[in-house]
Design an enzyme around this catalytic site. Sequence first.
Site, PDB file in Angstrom:
ATOM      1  N   LEU A 117      -6.201-128.107   6.984  1.00 38.57           N
ATOM      2  CA  LEU A 117      -7.537-127.639   7.387  1.00 38.57           C
ATOM      3  C   LEU A 117      -7.447-126.612   8.516  1.00 38.57           C
ATOM      4  CD1 LEU A 117      -9.693-130.913   7.383  1.00 38.57           C
ATOM      5  CD2 LEU A 117      -9.089-129.400   5.482  1.00 38.57           C
ATOM      6  N   HIS A 118      -8.241-125.561   8.386  1.00 35.81           N
ATOM      7  CA  HIS A 118      -8.343-124.548   9.441  1.00 35.81           C
ATOM      8  C   HIS A 118      -9.827-124.329   9.730  1.00 35.81           C
ATOM      9  CE1 HIS A 118      -9.390-122.005   6.081  1.00 35.81           C
ATOM     10  NE2 HIS A 118      -8.193-122.180   5.531  1.00 35.81           N
TER      11      HIS A 118
ATOM     12  N   HIS B  31     -12.315-124.297   6.832  1.00 32.43           N
ATOM     13  CA  HIS B  31     -12.745-125.607   6.325  1.00 32.43           C
ATOM     14  C   HIS B  31     -13.732-126.247   7.305  1.00 32.43           C
ATOM     15  CE1 HIS B  31      -8.582-125.386   4.475  1.00 32.43           C
ATOM     16  NE2 HIS B  31      -9.321-125.639   3.412  1.00 32.43           N
TER      17      HIS B  31
ATOM     18  N   GLN C 195      -3.381-127.643 -10.538  1.00 30.65           N
ATOM     19  CA  GLN C 195      -3.877-126.277 -10.375  1.00 30.65           C
ATOM     20  C   GLN C 195      -2.799-125.305  -9.900  1.00 30.65           C
ATOM     21  OE1 GLN C 195      -6.790-127.560  -7.181  1.00 30.65           O
ATOM     22  NE2 GLN C 195      -6.368-125.520  -6.407  1.00 30.65           N
TER      23      GLN C 195
ATOM     24  N   GLY D   9     -15.869-122.365  -0.462  1.00 30.31           N
ATOM     25  CA  GLY D   9     -15.768-121.159   0.354  1.00 30.31           C
ATOM     26  C   GLY D   9     -15.782-119.884  -0.482  1.00 30.31           C
TER      27      GLY D   9
ATOM     28  N   ASP E 296     -12.405-117.926  -1.879  1.00 31.27           N
ATOM     29  CA  ASP E 296     -11.952-118.068  -3.274  1.00 31.27           C
ATOM     30  C   ASP E 296     -13.147-117.740  -4.168  1.00 31.27           C
ATOM     31  OD1 ASP E 296      -9.143-119.292  -3.057  1.00 31.27           O
ATOM     32  OD2 ASP E 296     -10.316-120.529  -1.712  1.00 31.27           O
TER      33      ASP E 296
ATOM     34  N   GLN F 113     -13.076-118.775  -7.873  1.00 33.24           N
ATOM     35  CA  GLN F 113     -13.141-120.243  -7.969  1.00 33.24           C
ATOM     36  C   GLN F 113     -14.569-120.738  -7.721  1.00 33.24           C
ATOM     37  OE1 GLN F 113     -10.358-123.310  -6.172  1.00 33.24           O
ATOM     38  NE2 GLN F 113     -11.868-123.242  -4.550  1.00 33.24           N
TER      39      GLN F 113
ATOM     40  N   ARG G  80      -2.447-120.815   3.485  1.00 30.11           N
ATOM     41  CA  ARG G  80      -1.154-120.150   3.254  1.00 30.11           C
ATOM     42  C   ARG G  80      -0.747-119.249   4.421  1.00 30.11           C
ATOM     43  NH1 ARG G  80      -3.055-120.613  -2.007  1.00 30.11           N
ATOM     44  NH2 ARG G  80      -1.572-121.595  -3.437  1.00 30.11           N
TER      45      ARG G  80
END
Length: 264
Positions: A25-26, A29, A53, A142, A145, A148, A185
């Site tokens: 988490l950052h 999030h 995924q 979010g 993405d 997504q 990442r």
Amino acid sequence: MERLDTIEELAAHHGCGLVPTMGALHQGHCSLIEAMRRESDDVVVSVFVNPTQFNDPADLDRYPRTLEADLAAAEAAGATAVFTPPADTIYPLDRETWQPPLPRVATAPKLEDACRPGHFAGVCKVVARLFDLARPSLAVFGEKDWQQMLVLEAMVAEHPDRWGALQLRRGATIREPDGLALSSRNALLSPEHRERALGLSRALAVADDGEAAMRAVLDDHGLETEYAVIRDATTLEATQVDRPVRALIAAGLEGIRLIDNDAC
Ligand code: PAF
């Protein structure tokens, strides 16, 4: 804040605001958790690194796992519970987990869908399972993405019998002061790679000048471009007159894959 490991424990939180995550988490999030908390007194954060995924096993292996820090971050952001299911709770060994049919935005654009075969099947499968277990009234994804988020919005919209009462929210991308979009990442980037990763937000900044201009910026930063495109913001297909457009980028450096997007 409670820690939930079982479906039975999670059942006490039906109707919650759900923030599905893969951990690490950052602040991005945390802003989703805070946004949910403004709308719901019961906010459940799920932390599950979903193997289905990941189309690249090396990517799955090195995905950051920081559970202790995640629990502290979720609590500080206002979560009332964190759901940390073991893999066989999400994917029972004695039966197949339902695979939702993929909406058109998961197959037609040839963006993440083409670069990461099977990725959206895995995302839809795990999120459908989380929705069915948590039965949230709200969930947030979010904008970082972007494809997504559109895929999951379409999945929910295409199953009104199952999720008719569920409302989805969008969370804005959070950036470092120099423009780098927050991503789990980013933790894998060395200082030199982090500097080159700024090419993504800098390329988005010239999106009004066209796709070639974006590519030139990515090249200047030594990034391997997978795509740098301007598309219809909702279908992610070709742009149409008088409809909002979105610039979307995927680029890699030294095997680390980064994505970003912005309105233009
Ligand atoms: O965006 C993510 O972190 C994941 O794709 C999600 C939505 C939690 C599903 O595993």
